[in-house]
Design an enzyme around this catalytic site. Structure first.
Site, PDB file in Angstrom:
ATOM      1  N   LYS A   1      24.386  77.302  40.878  1.00 57.49           N
ATOM      2  CA  LYS A   1      25.500  78.001  40.881  1.00 57.49           C
ATOM      3  C   LYS A   1      26.821  77.616  41.117  1.00 57.49           C
ATOM      4  O   LYS A   1      27.873  77.491  40.586  1.00 57.49           O
ATOM      5  CB  LYS A   1      25.192  79.502  41.359  1.00 57.49           C
ATOM      6  CG  LYS A   1      26.471  80.351  41.091  1.00 57.49           C
ATOM      7  CD  LYS A   1      26.054  81.817  41.667  1.00 57.49           C
ATOM      8  CE  LYS A   1      27.179  82.138  42.481  1.00 57.49           C
ATOM      9  NZ  LYS A   1      26.814  83.227  43.428  1.00 57.49           N
TER      10      LYS A   1
ATOM     11  N   CYS B   1      22.043  79.045  44.981  1.00 55.08           N
ATOM     12  CA  CYS B   1      23.320  78.376  45.423  1.00 55.08           C
ATOM     13  C   CYS B   1      23.756  77.099  44.577  1.00 55.08           C
ATOM     14  O   CYS B   1      24.677  76.955  44.128  1.00 55.08           O
ATOM     15  CB  CYS B   1      23.327  78.327  46.887  1.00 55.08           C
ATOM     16  SG  CYS B   1      23.468  79.748  47.664  1.00 55.08           S
TER      17      CYS B   1
END
Ligand code: UDX
Length: 432
Positions: A266, A263
């Site tokens: 990205k 997470c």
């Protein structure tokens, strides 16, 4: 209420299991036949504490089933969660092909009013786009609503995060959609969990802003830790005192080898890419991404400082996943550190309680061991990279005995420097 989850990855499985536990009837869909067969047989493709038991319990009680038939899921459900992957493109933006394909299929099989919920982290503007895709692919006009309901589940504690969230975010356009979402989350609503009701774009932004802020917090304390080392300060005391200020808060101020996972890396890159498209410069987030890459490389410098020239030396690594309680090695600092150590000519021995199978796919020439004590045999240094609980109570005398040189590099500050020194280790942590 009948609910369908499309995409049985991490978010989909946790959402399905938890909503079934709330008493809803769930069908979890995936186009991968083999995956669905394995799930039907009780094999969970990911490591997440508590998930297997919760899935089995709800399958056993008849509230949850698996299928490959998207038509079956759509026609039988009022609420359809889209939880397919949004992998990163080369330029940091998100690949939305799976979301768009599912939206077209949902449109095709719609047989009455539905609420389509986007739970995958999607770029700002996607909910509106999904609404358009569904509308333009319906064979006849049928009323529906789209909802943006981002997840805030941490790997390793995803069930707890789902069951006891700090907040639930609902981006919606109609009162009917909001009312149905309140029903879906009724146990949380009754528990007085704060609900933030807003529009699509705001809901999408909340997710990115939250993750980018947390990534910034981690990176901030990492940089402060690096400076602490140079000036003789102890970052633990600094973080604790900072955290006692209610405006700052104590969480996510633990220094380490840099953030990883599926997470933070990205989402920070995607946010910067989105801003660039709109000709806005997110200088802080940009700096966080760069500082985090530097932090991972800096850890190799720490090993070099302690060991000298790395060529021909052997280094033991404890922990390969990006954090404990997961087998996820995506963007894991351990992987970057090992590859760099090898580039500098070091041999690597490694151990992780659950992530070794995943690591074997990406790492070459690493000797994978069966426990920490085997790992350190004949090593010139031990590097603790991921703070699994089983690394918090190592038999230190055995570790020291097995090491060739008593060098212990603790990238999560699990041990006390003074104690390690008194045991005869050459020890270094982060920022102390
Ligand atoms: C994160 C968010 O927390 C979650 O809300 C979101 O939905 C998904 O992304 P996750 O990636 O599972 O969850 O892990 P998290 O526990 O947030 O940790 C992220 C990274 O930061 C890890 O590499 C962790 O080691 C690092 N970290 C975290 C630190 O280095 N120090 C800290 O104090 C906290």
């Amino acid at each position: 209420m009948n609910i369908c989850i499309i995409g049985t990855g991490y978010v989909g499985l946790v959402t399905g299991a938890c909503l079934a536990e709330f008493g809803m009837n769930l069908v979890c869909i995936d186009s991968e036949k083999e995956k669905i067969e394995r799930l039907k047989g009780g094999h969970i493709p990911i490591f997440e504490p508590g998930l297997e038991d919760l899935l089995k319990k709800n399958v056993g009680q008849g509230r949850l089933r698996f299928s490959t038939e998207i038509k079956d899921g759509v026609t039988s459900s009022l609420v359809i969660f889209i939880t397919v992957g949004t992998p990163p493109n080369e330029d940091g933006s998100s690949d939305l092909r799976q979301v768009e394909r599912v939206a077209r299929e949902v449109a095709r099989y719609m047989n009455g009013y539905k609420v389509i919920v986007l739970k995958s982290t999607v770029p700002i503007g996607t909910s509106r786009r999904v609404k358009e895709i569904i509308r333009s692919h319906q064979s006849e006009p049928i009323h529906f609503d789209v909802v943006c309901n981002p997840e805030y589940q941490r790997e390793g504690s995803a069930i707890e995060d789902f069951m006891r969230p700090d907040r639930v975010t609902i981006g919606a356009e109609t009162e009917q959609a909001v009312a149905i979402m309140k029903d879906v989350y009724s146990p949380l609503y009754l528990n007085e969990t704060p609900f933030v009701m807003t529009n699509f774009e705001t809901a999408e932004m909340i997710k990115y802003a939250s993750n980018a802020f947390l990534a910034t917090k981690v990176t901030f304390i990492n940089e402060i830790a690096n400076l602490c080392e140079k000036v003789g300060a102890d970052v633990h005391h600094v973080a604790r005192a900072m955290g006692l200020d209610g405006r700052i808060g104590r969480k996510f101020l633990h220094p380490g080898p840099g953030f990883g996972g599926s997470c933070f890396p990205k989402d920070t890159r995607a946010l910067v890419a989105m801003a660039k498209e709109k000709r806005e410069h997110l200088g802080v987030v940009h700096a966080v991404i760069e500082a985090n890459d530097r932090q991972k490389m800096k850890m190799v410098g720490k090993v070099r400082e302690m060991v000298g020239d790395l060529n021909g030396r052997t280094v033991g690594i404890l922990g390969l996943s990006f954090k404990p309680n997961t087998d996820d090695i995506r963007e894991s600092p351990a992987i970057v550190i090992i590859q760099e150590l090898q580039r500098e000519g070091a041999k690597v021995r490694a151990y992780d309680p659950v992530a070794m199978d995943a690591a074997k796919v990406v790492l070459k020439k690493v000797k994978f061991c069966s426990d920490p004590y085997e790992t350190v045999l004949d090593c010139d240094a031990l590097v603790l990279v991921t703070e699994w609980n089983e690394f918090r109570h190592l038999e230190l005398s055995r570790i020291k005995q097995n090491l060739k040189e008593p060098v212990f590099i603790d990238l999560r500050n699990v041990y006390e420097p003074s104690q390690m020194k008194s045991l005869g280790f050459r020890y270094c942590g982060i920022g102390r």
